[in-house]
Design an enzyme around this catalytic site. Structure first.
Site, PDB file in Angstrom:
ATOM      1  CB  SER A   1      -0.901   0.018   1.239  1.00 31.78           C
ATOM      2  OG  SER A   1      -1.591   1.250   1.349  1.00 31.78           O
TER       3      SER A   1
ATOM      4  CE1 TYR B 289      -4.535  -2.451   5.040  1.00 33.96           C
ATOM      5  CE2 TYR B 289      -3.983  -0.162   4.555  1.00 33.96           C
ATOM      6  CZ  TYR B 289      -4.232  -1.457   4.113  1.00 33.96           C
ATOM      7  OH  TYR B 289      -4.177  -1.756   2.778  1.00 33.96           O
TER       8      TYR B 289
END
Length: 233
Positions: free
Chosen positions: A139, A151
């Site tokens: 990501s 996350y």
């Protein structure tokens, strides 16, 4: 005649994994669709056709489930040419304030980090046989942290997994690609607020994946950082 190449995709039932499966089949691959949602997987398998795809229900946080995924793949196709470790999610639990949702953290780490590591550990021996390709979904927030929850840490770990696998597999012919998307319009955002920025489509990331695996064997696309135009970070 050489058999068609086989691509195994985790997190294949929606979003980036689903788009990757469609593009891979269109490019001549046979695909293994792995995810927790049996119903969605079966619908996608039916769409792609029985000669092009198989569906395997698999929770990547479960080692035995991944072993079954691997065994089913080899029983059906006898080989693995590429693996896309794409399964992952965010619940958005913050470090400070709000409710304490430690079980959400545990589930996220087991899926995003442990699950990706297990996919690598189980599939790399098969990829050595085919001089194959290991791809993994990181990501943008595993590159530059811009959100306030765990996350981002899991995606930094995914970046480290990609680098560690690349280092370990030097000399085997295996290629390793880390895909780092920015904001993508997927079901990922059902659990957390979507930022008010431009967004990519899942097909955009799938094209990046196909670009990487379509290169000649001596070309290893190590990392693709891909943001929608106008996303600031």
């Amino acid at each position: 005649m050489q058999s068609r190449k086989v691509l195994l995709i985790t997190g294949a039932s929606t979003g980036i994994g689903e788009a990757a499966a469609r593009q891979a089949v269109a490019s001549g691959y046979r695909v293994v669709l792995a995810a927790r949602s049996t119903e969605k997987l079966e619908a996608l398998r039916e769409e792609l056709g029985e000669n092009n795809a198989i569906a395997v229900t698999c929770d990547v946080s479960d080692w035995k489930a991944q072993q079954n995924m691997l065994n089913t793949t080899l029983e059906r196709y006898g080989q693995i040419d590429a693996v896309f470790a794409n399964a992952g999610f965010s619940k958005g639990s913050p470090f400070y304030g709000g409710e304490n949702k430690f079980e959400e953290w545990k589930e996220m780490v087991l899926t995003n980090v442990f699950g990706a590591a297990v996919t690598a550990r189980l599939c790399l021996p098969e990829l050595v046989k085919t001089k194959g390709h290991f791809l993994i979904t990181g990501s943008v927030v595993g590159h530059i942290t811009s959100i306030r929850n765990l996350y981002a840490a899991t995606k930094w770990a995914v970046s480290a997994i990609a680098q560690a696998v690349r280092n370990e597999m030097v000399g085997t012919g295996i290629r390793v690609t880390l895909l780092e998307p920015g904001v993508v319009d997927t079901p990922f955002w059902e659990a957390i607020p979507k930022p008010g920025t431009p967004e990519l489509e899942p097909e955009d990331i799938a094209r990046a994946m196909m670009y990487a695996i379509s290169q000649p064997p001596h070309v290893d696309v190590n990392q693709v950082l891909i943001r929608p135009t106008g996303q600031p970070h």
